[in-house]
Design a protein around this motif. Structure first.
Motif, short mmCIF file in Angstrom:
data_model
loop_
_atom_site.label_atom_id
_atom_site.label_comp_id
_atom_site.label_asym_id
_atom_site.label_seq_id
_atom_site.Cartn_x
_atom_site.Cartn_y
_atom_site.Cartn_z
N LEU A 1 0.83 -1.21 0.00
CA LEU A 1 0.00 0.00 0.00
C LEU A 1 0.86 1.25 0.00
O LEU A 1 0.50 2.26 -0.61
CB LEU A 1 -0.93 0.00 1.21
CG LEU A 1 -2.12 0.94 1.16
CD1 LEU A 1 -2.92 0.76 -0.12
CD2 LEU A 1 -3.01 0.72 2.35
N SER A 2 2.01 1.19 0.64
CA SER A 2 2.94 2.31 0.60
C SER A 2 3.48 2.53 -0.80
O SER A 2 3.70 3.67 -1.22
CB SER A 2 4.09 2.07 1.59
OG SER A 2 4.89 3.20 1.69
N LEU A 3 3.67 1.45 -1.55
CA LEU A 3 4.09 1.58 -2.95
C LEU A 3 3.00 2.25 -3.79
O LEU A 3 3.30 3.09 -4.64
CB LEU A 3 4.44 0.20 -3.50
CG LEU A 3 5.07 0.15 -4.88
CD1 LEU A 3 6.42 0.88 -4.86
CD2 LEU A 3 5.25 -1.28 -5.33
N VAL A 4 1.75 1.91 -3.53
CA VAL A 4 0.64 2.55 -4.22
C VAL A 4 0.58 4.03 -3.86
O VAL A 4 0.36 4.90 -4.73
CB VAL A 4 -0.70 1.84 -3.90
CG1 VAL A 4 -1.89 2.63 -4.41
CG2 VAL A 4 -0.70 0.44 -4.48
N LEU A 5 0.77 4.36 -2.60
CA LEU A 5 0.77 5.76 -2.18
C LEU A 5 1.94 6.53 -2.79
O LEU A 5 1.82 7.72 -3.07
CB LEU A 5 0.82 5.87 -0.66
CG LEU A 5 -0.52 5.76 0.04
CD1 LEU A 5 -0.32 5.80 1.54
CD2 LEU A 5 -1.46 6.85 -0.39
N SER A 6 3.05 5.86 -3.01
CA SER A 6 4.18 6.50 -3.68
C SER A 6 3.76 6.96 -5.07
O SER A 6 4.07 8.09 -5.49
CB SER A 6 5.35 5.53 -3.76
OG SER A 6 6.39 6.07 -4.52
N GLY A 7 3.06 6.11 -5.79
CA GLY A 7 2.55 6.50 -7.10
C GLY A 7 1.50 7.59 -7.01
O GLY A 7 1.43 8.47 -7.87
N ALA A 8 0.67 7.57 -5.96
CA ALA A 8 -0.35 8.61 -5.79
C ALA A 8 0.29 9.97 -5.54
O ALA A 8 -0.17 10.99 -6.06
CB ALA A 8 -1.29 8.24 -4.64
N PHE A 9 1.37 9.99 -4.77
CA PHE A 9 2.06 11.26 -4.55
C PHE A 9 2.78 11.74 -5.80
O PHE A 9 2.85 12.93 -6.07
CB PHE A 9 3.05 11.15 -3.38
CG PHE A 9 2.40 11.21 -2.04
CD1 PHE A 9 1.66 12.31 -1.66
CD2 PHE A 9 2.55 10.17 -1.14
CE1 PHE A 9 1.06 12.37 -0.42
CE2 PHE A 9 1.96 10.23 0.10
CZ PHE A 9 1.21 11.33 0.47
#
Length: 178
Positions: free
Chosen positions: A57-65
């Motif tokens: 999920l942190s990897l997904v949030l990295s893409g979101a940022f």
């Protein structure tokens, strides 16, 4: 009032210059947490024993940022706000300065003109509110803060709503007695 409007618009322009930097720093941070978390999955002292989904999920949030302007644009489109967010310009939502003085037939028109004058500040503030909602969500899922997920969704929705303050002000004032 013109001095206050100019001052807040200058603050908003400065904040809109800092937002892309903050987004990329947050994207790098989330990516590092994701890689470190995936590596820690194979270690005996794994801090995410009960939460194996946190690194992913942190990897997904990295893409979101990293794609924060597109996330805000899609969120604003879902809310029918007709706002195109761009983090590449001095004004993230393409603000144009109001030229008309406060005029109209009553307090409704005066309030709308004031909101139009301060709209750049509201738009930039809304983008920062949405940014901090995503950042706090990352902290909540890793256990660094005790924020509720529903509260963070509400915070993100408020930030998106602030991207078009004139439309929201018109909606609120539609309940104003004539």
């Amino acid at each position: 009032m013109e001095g206050l409007v100019n001052f807040l618009n200058d603050i908003a322009i400065g904040a809109s210059w800092l937002l892309p930097t903050a987004c990329y720093i947050a994207a790098c941070y989330c990516f590092i947490v994701a890689v470190w978390g995936m590596w820690q999955q194979s270690q005996p002292q794994n801090p995410f024993v009960g939460k194996p989904w946190v690194p992913y999920l942190s990897l997904v949030l990295s893409g979101a940022f990293a794609a924060f302007d597109r996330i805000l644009t899609k969120s604003a489109t879902s809310a029918k706000l007709n706002v195109q967010v761009s983090l590449k310009s001095a004004s993230p939502t393409g603000y144009t300065d109001g030229t008309s003085p406060i005029a109209g037939t009553g307090p409704h028109d005066a309030i709308i003109e004031i909101v139009k004058d301060f709209s750049l500040f509201f738009e930039t503030f809304g983008a920062w509110v949405a940014f901090f909602a995503l950042l706090s969500w990352q902290g909540a899922m890793t256990g660094k803060n005790n924020r509720s997920k529903l509260g963070l969704v509400c915070q993100f929705a408020l930030g998106v709503a602030l991207l078009n303050p004139v439309k929201e002000a018109n909606w609120l004032l539609s309940y104003w007695p004539s």
